[in-house]
Scaffold this motif. Structure first.
Motif, PDB file in Angstrom:
ATOM      1  N   LEU A 161       0.764  -1.139   0.116  1.00  0.00           N
ATOM      2  CA  LEU A 161       0.143   0.034   0.034  1.00  0.00           C
ATOM      3  C   LEU A 161       0.815   1.299   0.091  1.00  0.00           C
ATOM      4  O   LEU A 161       0.496   2.048  -0.586  1.00  0.00           O
ATOM      5  N   ALA A 162       2.069   1.089   0.591  1.00  0.00           N
ATOM      6  CA  ALA A 162       2.857   2.164   0.891  1.00  0.00           C
ATOM      7  C   ALA A 162       3.954   2.451  -0.374  1.00  0.00           C
ATOM      8  O   ALA A 162       4.617   3.360  -0.440  1.00  0.00           O
ATOM      9  N   GLY A 163       3.899   1.412  -1.196  1.00  0.00           N
ATOM     10  CA  GLY A 163       4.829   1.611  -2.363  1.00  0.00           C
ATOM     11  C   GLY A 163       6.096   1.173  -1.956  1.00  0.00           C
ATOM     12  O   GLY A 163       7.151   1.622  -2.692  1.00  0.00           O
ATOM     13  N   LEU A 164       6.306   0.765  -0.907  1.00  0.00           N
ATOM     14  CA  LEU A 164       7.709  -0.258  -0.437  1.00  0.00           C
ATOM     15  C   LEU A 164       8.052  -1.436  -0.887  1.00  0.00           C
ATOM     16  O   LEU A 164       9.150  -1.824  -0.970  1.00  0.00           O
ATOM     17  N   ASP A 165       6.884  -2.114  -1.634  1.00  0.00           N
ATOM     18  CA  ASP A 165       7.212  -3.324  -2.104  1.00  0.00           C
ATOM     19  C   ASP A 165       6.290  -3.197  -3.241  1.00  0.00           C
ATOM     20  O   ASP A 165       5.155  -2.878  -3.311  1.00  0.00           O
ATOM     21  N   ALA A 166       6.561  -4.167  -4.526  1.00  0.00           N
ATOM     22  CA  ALA A 166       5.871  -4.210  -5.488  1.00  0.00           C
ATOM     23  C   ALA A 166       4.882  -5.480  -5.498  1.00  0.00           C
ATOM     24  O   ALA A 166       5.625  -6.566  -5.072  1.00  0.00           O
ATOM     25  N   ALA A 167       3.851  -5.447  -5.755  1.00  0.00           N
ATOM     26  CA  ALA A 167       2.771  -6.379  -5.891  1.00  0.00           C
ATOM     27  C   ALA A 167       3.035  -7.178  -6.957  1.00  0.00           C
ATOM     28  O   ALA A 167       3.753  -6.920  -8.056  1.00  0.00           O
ATOM     29  N   THR A 168       2.858  -8.401  -6.858  1.00  0.00           N
ATOM     30  CA  THR A 168       2.888  -9.523  -7.954  1.00  0.00           C
ATOM     31  C   THR A 168       1.844  -9.177  -8.963  1.00  0.00           C
ATOM     32  O   THR A 168       2.071  -9.286 -10.313  1.00  0.00           O
ATOM     33  N   SER A 169       0.417  -8.937  -8.737  1.00  0.00           N
ATOM     34  CA  SER A 169      -0.575  -8.635  -9.441  1.00  0.00           C
ATOM     35  C   SER A 169      -1.591  -7.639  -8.870  1.00  0.00           C
ATOM     36  O   SER A 169      -1.394  -7.849  -7.442  1.00  0.00           O
ATOM     37  N   GLY A 210      -5.396   7.748  -3.264  1.00  0.00           N
ATOM     38  CA  GLY A 210      -6.106   8.822  -3.924  1.00  0.00           C
ATOM     39  C   GLY A 210      -6.389   8.271  -5.361  1.00  0.00           C
ATOM     40  O   GLY A 210      -7.073   7.501  -5.657  1.00  0.00           O
ATOM     41  N   ASP A 211      -6.143   9.337  -6.189  1.00  0.00           N
ATOM     42  CA  ASP A 211      -6.379   8.921  -7.813  1.00  0.00           C
ATOM     43  C   ASP A 211      -5.280   8.690  -8.719  1.00  0.00           C
ATOM     44  O   ASP A 211      -5.098   8.596  -9.632  1.00  0.00           O
ATOM     45  N   THR A 212      -4.023   8.324  -7.679  1.00  0.00           N
ATOM     46  CA  THR A 212      -2.933   7.768  -8.237  1.00  0.00           C
ATOM     47  C   THR A 212      -2.741   6.239  -8.176  1.00  0.00           C
ATOM     48  O   THR A 212      -2.869   5.859  -7.018  1.00  0.00           O
ATOM     49  N   GLU A 213      -2.613   5.502  -9.343  1.00  0.00           N
ATOM     50  CA  GLU A 213      -2.179   4.037  -9.358  1.00  0.00           C
ATOM     51  C   GLU A 213      -0.861   3.720  -8.984  1.00  0.00           C
ATOM     52  O   GLU A 213      -0.106   4.191  -9.946  1.00  0.00           O
ATOM     53  N   LEU A 214      -0.591   3.383  -7.774  1.00  0.00           N
ATOM     54  CA  LEU A 214       0.834   3.146  -7.345  1.00  0.00           C
ATOM     55  C   LEU A 214       1.576   2.110  -8.318  1.00  0.00           C
ATOM     56  O   LEU A 214       2.748   1.895  -8.637  1.00  0.00           O
TER      57      LEU A 214
END
Length: 251
Positions: free
Chosen positions: A64-72, A78-82
């Motif tokens: 959620l915090a952009g510290l780790d990348a999701a597999t999918s 807000g309105d930004t897709e990390l």
């Protein structure tokens, strides 16, 4: 109708995940830390994430915090897709729109308290709002500790500096990872009270991972995870209601 590039979430949602998956390894040894999580966190609310050891709660917060990348899956701030951002874009977003409070404080020993507070803003090329800074320092009781280095501060004071560092840029979300884990009960209650008051008084959004039902009871809502899946939630939690919910998960 959803406008391209905008989040389909409501305007009151600070951060959300859709079908979020995180897998470590592959084949028979693969570990599915997150197995399709759909969850949203409201603006101006204090939410705790809880679950048994290995449930995926820290992995969820890191994604959620952009510290780790999701597999999918997708994460929206807000309105930004990390999940579609490049590394340099993520770094800029974390500096400008996300605050962090960690269990280990993460203060630089060569800097004094004020310098530690201001470091993320300096790295982002921002100047603090002096009135807001004075308000945060006063609320955290740090006025007479600004020139002290971390080794000259108690654990509770160091964590208050970390909370100030997270709040000064007025981030969209403050993520707190076991923020009371290294504190005694008195200092822990002090820090949790400060996070609670930041939500109540300034409509800050706080998302906290914790294993402690007493800490989670400061939140407006507790999101429960088990085996990488969303396993329910507790609204307006109390220590007893949280313990009962965790007991139902086998925690």
């Amino acid at each position: 109708m959803t406008v391209p590039g905008e989040s389909p979430a409501s305007l009151s949602t600070a951060v959300r995940a859709t079908d979020l998956r995180k897998t470590y390894g592959s084949g028979e040894t693969a570990v599915h830390a997150l197995a399709g999580v759909d969850v949203a966190f409201e603006q101006g609310a204090f939410t705790a994430i809880m679950g048994p050891s290995g449930s995926g709660k820290s992995t969820l917060m890191h994604c959620l915090a952009g510290l780790d990348a999701a597999t999918s899956g997708q994460v929206w701030l807000g309105d930004t897709e990390l999940t579609s951002l490049r590394d340099e874009q993520l770094t800029k977003l974390r500096r400008e729109r996300i605050g962090f409070v960690f269990q280990s404080f993460n203060l630089l020993p060569v800097l004094n308290a004020q310098e530690n507070m201001l470091l993320p803003m300096q790295l982002a090329g921002q100047r603090p709002d002096r009135a807001w800074m004075d308000s945060v320092i006063a609320r955290l009781g740090l006025r007479d500790r600004l020139q002290h280095r971390p080794y000259e501060l108690s654990g509770g004071q160091q964590q208050r500096v970390a909370v100030a560092r997270a709040l000064l840029p007025r981030p969209d979300v403050v993520f707190a990872d076991e923020p009371t884990g290294n504190l005694d009960s008195h200092a822990g209650a002090e820090v949790l009270g400060l996070l609670r008051s930041s939500v109540r008084e300034t409509c800050q959004t706080v998302v906290m991972v914790t294993h402690d039902p007493v800490a989670a009871a400061y939140a407006d809502r507790v999101v429960l995870l088990a085996d990488g899946h969303l396993a329910g939630e507790v609204n307006q939690p109390t220590t007893d209601s949280i313990i009962n919910a965790l007991r139902g998960l086998g925690a």
